[in-house]
Design an enzyme around this catalytic site. Sequence first.
Site: not given
Ligand SMILES: [Zn+2]
Length: 166
Positions: A43, A48, A90-91, A132-133, A136
């Site tokens: 995701g 991001q 998380c990236l 999670h998204e 963000h």
């Molecule tokens: Zn993330």
Amino acid sequence: MEIVTYPDPILKKKAEPVDHIDQDMHDLIESMGELMYRSSGIGLAANQAGVAKQVFVFDLDYREKGRNLNVLINPTIVLAEEKIEPEEGCLSVPDFLAKTTRRRYLKVKGLDGNGKPIDIEAEDLLAVCIQHEIDHLNGTLILDHVSHLKRNLYKRRIEKLMKRDR
Ligand SMILES: [Zn+2]
């Protein structure tokens, strides 16, 4: 396009709702998809990728089933049930895992990549991914789900790395 990582301030910014879907938005979605696959994520939220707009892409099982990019714009959680405590990475927060509190079952509404209203029913990993998204888009990171102590340790680790790389 590169993944924006902590402590970049855009990750703390609340994303703006998308008011119309034009070619720029289509291009953004495509680039976000490429970036997500290239980074081996499941995701990716627009902040991001450096854009504070309420849009995220996700694709949970492309390694097994091939790519099928899903998009959700201006998401709203309609229903959230059953508490679970998954461990999430998380990236944008490299080398860090956080135990979070999420809901196992979710109903979400929003728009798809063409601006058509959609409803998504999600369970387990998909439900966690969507929460999670949406975090963000609200400027919340997995770091905000852990103790002050754990967050500070990570912060110091990153500061050291940044000093070294300078
Ligand atoms: Zn993330």
